[in-house]
Design a protein around this motif. Sequence first.
Motif, PDB file in Angstrom:
ATOM      1  N   VAL A  60       0.850  -1.191   0.000  1.00 18.50           N
ATOM      2  CA  VAL A  60       0.000   0.000   0.000  1.00 18.50           C
ATOM      3  C   VAL A  60       0.886   1.242   0.000  1.00 18.50           C
ATOM      4  N   ARG A  61       0.645   2.160  -0.943  1.00 20.31           N
ATOM      5  CA  ARG A  61       1.398   3.402  -1.025  1.00 20.31           C
ATOM      6  C   ARG A  61       1.029   4.341   0.134  1.00 20.31           C
ATOM      7  N   PRO A  62       1.956   5.223   0.567  1.00 16.95           N
ATOM      8  CA  PRO A  62       1.663   6.158   1.658  1.00 16.95           C
ATOM      9  C   PRO A  62       0.460   7.061   1.387  1.00 16.95           C
ATOM     10  N   GLU A  63       0.270   7.467   0.140  1.00 16.72           N
ATOM     11  CA  GLU A  63      -0.854   8.352  -0.165  1.00 16.72           C
ATOM     12  C   GLU A  63      -2.186   7.634  -0.160  1.00 16.72           C
ATOM     13  N   ALA A  64      -2.154   6.293  -0.082  1.00 13.19           N
ATOM     14  CA  ALA A  64      -3.392   5.514  -0.057  1.00 13.19           C
ATOM     15  C   ALA A  64      -3.842   5.198   1.368  1.00 13.19           C
ATOM     16  N   LEU A  65      -3.180   5.793   2.378  1.00 10.21           N
ATOM     17  CA  LEU A  65      -3.582   5.595   3.766  1.00 10.21           C
ATOM     18  C   LEU A  65      -4.157   6.878   4.343  1.00 10.21           C
ATOM     19  N   GLU A  66      -5.226   6.745   5.110  1.00  7.82           N
ATOM     20  CA  GLU A  66      -5.829   7.876   5.819  1.00  7.82           C
ATOM     21  C   GLU A  66      -5.514   7.754   7.302  1.00  7.82           C
ATOM     22  N   ILE A  67      -5.244   8.891   7.947  1.00  7.63           N
ATOM     23  CA  ILE A  67      -4.927   8.915   9.365  1.00  7.63           C
ATOM     24  C   ILE A  67      -5.872   9.899  10.059  1.00  7.63           C
ATOM     25  N   GLU A  68      -6.342   9.497  11.209  1.00  2.22           N
ATOM     26  CA  GLU A  68      -7.224  10.362  11.996  1.00  2.22           C
ATOM     27  C   GLU A  68      -6.898  10.190  13.474  1.00  2.22           C
ATOM     28  N   ALA A  69      -6.676  11.317  14.154  1.00  2.86           N
ATOM     29  CA  ALA A  69      -6.419  11.253  15.586  1.00  2.86           C
ATOM     30  C   ALA A  69      -7.640  10.680  16.290  1.00  2.86           C
ATOM     31  N   ALA A  70      -7.426   9.690  17.165  1.00  2.12           N
ATOM     32  CA  ALA A  70      -8.550   9.046  17.848  1.00  2.12           C
ATOM     33  C   ALA A  70      -8.059   8.330  19.090  1.00  2.12           C
ATOM     34  N   ASP A  71      -8.773   8.537  20.212  1.00  4.05           N
ATOM     35  CA  ASP A  71      -8.458   7.770  21.414  1.00  4.05           C
ATOM     36  C   ASP A  71      -8.741   6.297  21.144  1.00  4.05           C
ATOM     37  N   GLY A  72      -7.857   5.449  21.643  1.00  6.84           N
ATOM     38  CA  GLY A  72      -8.040   4.027  21.423  1.00  6.84           C
ATOM     39  C   GLY A  72      -7.882   3.612  19.984  1.00  6.84           C
ATOM     40  N   GLY A  73      -7.085   4.360  19.194  1.00  9.77           N
ATOM     41  CA  GLY A  73      -6.883   4.060  17.785  1.00  9.77           C
ATOM     42  C   GLY A  73      -6.008   2.839  17.565  1.00  9.77           C
ATOM     43  N   THR A  74      -5.686   2.594  16.319  1.00 10.15           N
ATOM     44  CA  THR A  74      -4.946   1.382  15.944  1.00 10.15           C
ATOM     45  C   THR A  74      -3.438   1.577  15.915  1.00 10.15           C
ATOM     46  N   GLY A  75      -2.989   2.801  16.180  1.00 11.19           N
ATOM     47  CA  GLY A  75      -1.556   3.042  16.137  1.00 11.19           C
ATOM     48  C   GLY A  75      -1.183   4.330  16.829  1.00 11.19           C
ATOM     49  N   ARG A  76       0.121   4.575  16.864  1.00 12.97           N
ATOM     50  CA  ARG A  76       0.639   5.781  17.503  1.00 12.97           C
ATOM     51  C   ARG A  76       1.684   6.412  16.592  1.00 12.97           C
ATOM     52  N   ILE A  77       1.610   7.757  16.459  1.00 12.23           N
ATOM     53  CA  ILE A  77       2.553   8.459  15.590  1.00 12.23           C
ATOM     54  C   ILE A  77       3.954   8.441  16.203  1.00 12.23           C
ATOM     55  N   VAL A  78       4.927   8.026  15.385  1.00  9.26           N
ATOM     56  CA  VAL A  78       6.319   7.958  15.817  1.00  9.26           C
ATOM     57  C   VAL A  78       7.085   9.211  15.397  1.00  9.26           C
ATOM     58  N   ALA A  79       6.854   9.676  14.159  1.00 10.43           N
ATOM     59  CA  ALA A  79       7.587  10.834  13.642  1.00 10.43           C
ATOM     60  C   ALA A  79       6.829  11.441  12.472  1.00 10.43           C
ATOM     61  N   THR A  80       7.146  12.690  12.167  1.00  9.41           N
ATOM     62  CA  THR A  80       6.583  13.356  10.994  1.00  9.41           C
ATOM     63  C   THR A  80       7.715  14.026  10.222  1.00  9.41           C
ATOM     64  N   ALA A  81       7.530  14.176   8.915  1.00  7.22           N
ATOM     65  CA  ALA A  81       8.526  14.825   8.055  1.00  7.22           C
ATOM     66  C   ALA A  81       7.796  15.737   7.069  1.00  7.22           C
ATOM     67  N   PHE A  82       8.184  16.997   7.052  1.00  5.40           N
ATOM     68  CA  PHE A  82       7.555  17.994   6.186  1.00  5.40           C
ATOM     69  C   PHE A  82       8.052  17.846   4.745  1.00  5.40           C
ATOM     70  N   HIS A  83       7.138  17.764   3.783  1.00  3.69           N
ATOM     71  CA  HIS A  83       7.490  17.663   2.364  1.00  3.69           C
ATOM     72  C   HIS A  83       6.726  18.691   1.539  1.00  3.69           C
ATOM     73  N   GLY A  84       6.647  19.912   2.038  1.00  5.29           N
ATOM     74  CA  GLY A  84       5.940  20.944   1.299  1.00  5.29           C
ATOM     75  C   GLY A  84       4.434  20.775   1.423  1.00  5.29           C
ATOM     76  N   PRO A  85       3.754  20.509   0.314  1.00  4.75           N
ATOM     77  CA  PRO A  85       2.288  20.381   0.375  1.00  4.75           C
ATOM     78  C   PRO A  85       1.807  19.166   1.153  1.00  4.75           C
ATOM     79  N   THR A  86       2.683  18.186   1.357  1.00 11.34           N
ATOM     80  CA  THR A  86       2.307  17.006   2.148  1.00 11.34           C
ATOM     81  C   THR A  86       3.287  16.807   3.294  1.00 11.34           C
ATOM     82  N   THR A  87       2.818  16.111   4.310  1.00 10.96           N
ATOM     83  CA  THR A  87       3.665  15.720   5.435  1.00 10.96           C
ATOM     84  C   THR A  87       3.614  14.199   5.549  1.00 10.96           C
ATOM     85  N   ARG A  88       4.772  13.580   5.647  1.00 13.81           N
ATOM     86  CA  ARG A  88       4.822  12.123   5.796  1.00 13.81           C
ATOM     87  C   ARG A  88       4.799  11.777   7.281  1.00 13.81           C
TER      88      ARG A  88
END
Length: 360
Positions: free
Chosen positions: A285-313
């Motif tokens: 699955v490509r990164p742009e094909a995933l949706e992320i939403e902040a949510a208590d009790g979610g399925t994962g936890r954010i480890v890091a972010t990287a700024f790429h101009g119009p998008t953030t990885r």
Amino acid sequence: MTVLDQPVRTGAALSIRGLRRSFGSAVALDGLDLDVAPGELLALLGPSGCGKTTALRVLGGFEQPDEGHVLLDGEDIVPVAAERRDTAMVFQSYSLFPHLTAADNVAFGLRMRKVRTAERRARAAELLELVGLAGHGDRFPHQLSGGQQQRVALARALALRPRLLLLDEPLSALDARVRLTLREEIRRLQLELGITTVFVTHDQEEALSMADRVAVMNGGRLEQCASPTELYERPATDFVAEFIGTMNRIPGRADGDGTVDVLGVRLPVEGPAGSAGSGPVTALVRPEALEIEAADGGTGRIVATAFHGPTTRVRVALADGTDVKADVPTHAAAALTPGTTVTVRPRQRPVVLAAAGGVR
């Protein structure tokens, strides 16, 4: 009559059949087969040691294959000396003569072919203008920037009106801004002249942005040859899927009905794996094909972010230990800080399944 108005032998058809080349125990080319259409720009892409430069040197006559044929408009040119092949190569290192001016460098091949002085001077001036260096003909290489020197090298190659133009990582020694400008210029000239071109690079962005088709090589073999869009969206092997761009490998379960469950979302499967049996699988699955939403009790936890101009990885560690990367619009990424609990789900797009030995 200008350079562009004069009749030139361009648009040759190229066929590579069964090329093999070894250096001792190291196999550089292992039965390479490729076809390049007249006027097409084909990029050879792959990691170091994959055989792409060896293939280019065989096309130019600088290496002899152990086996195989190179057909240019139906003629096998393997036995033909490099200087008689109607091919021209632009090297990564420019290879300009330091004691000659830009104009004389461009005209050098014409002088070797005993073209009259007036004609070769006129053609050199026209070609320097064509590559954006009008007025620079009297400068020596040390008086030119790296990008300008590479333009001179390109003009020198075009001066011979080759049927096949070979580019050996010609932009790798340049800085990013100059590379961007020059690759656009090379593509413009290639289209304008209609010349068949084979371009070697290890830079995916260059290959995908410039080429009509990209041939991905690995271990002396061709993994896949296709348009940039097809390579990215429908990779034929695991190697291509993970070499081109960024790919997440996410555990899922196939149900034998042409769909797969990935992170709780049922997705259609692309390719022959759509009729595969049920059981655990790995979805690509490509990164742009995933949706992320902040949510208590979610399925994962954010480890890091990287700024790429119009998008953030955003890198997320899922509950099962899988790491995934997702690209989100930068304006929506403010709340997605490291440590935030999130829900990750794939968009409704077909996916490719990985299996032992390659993409299923």
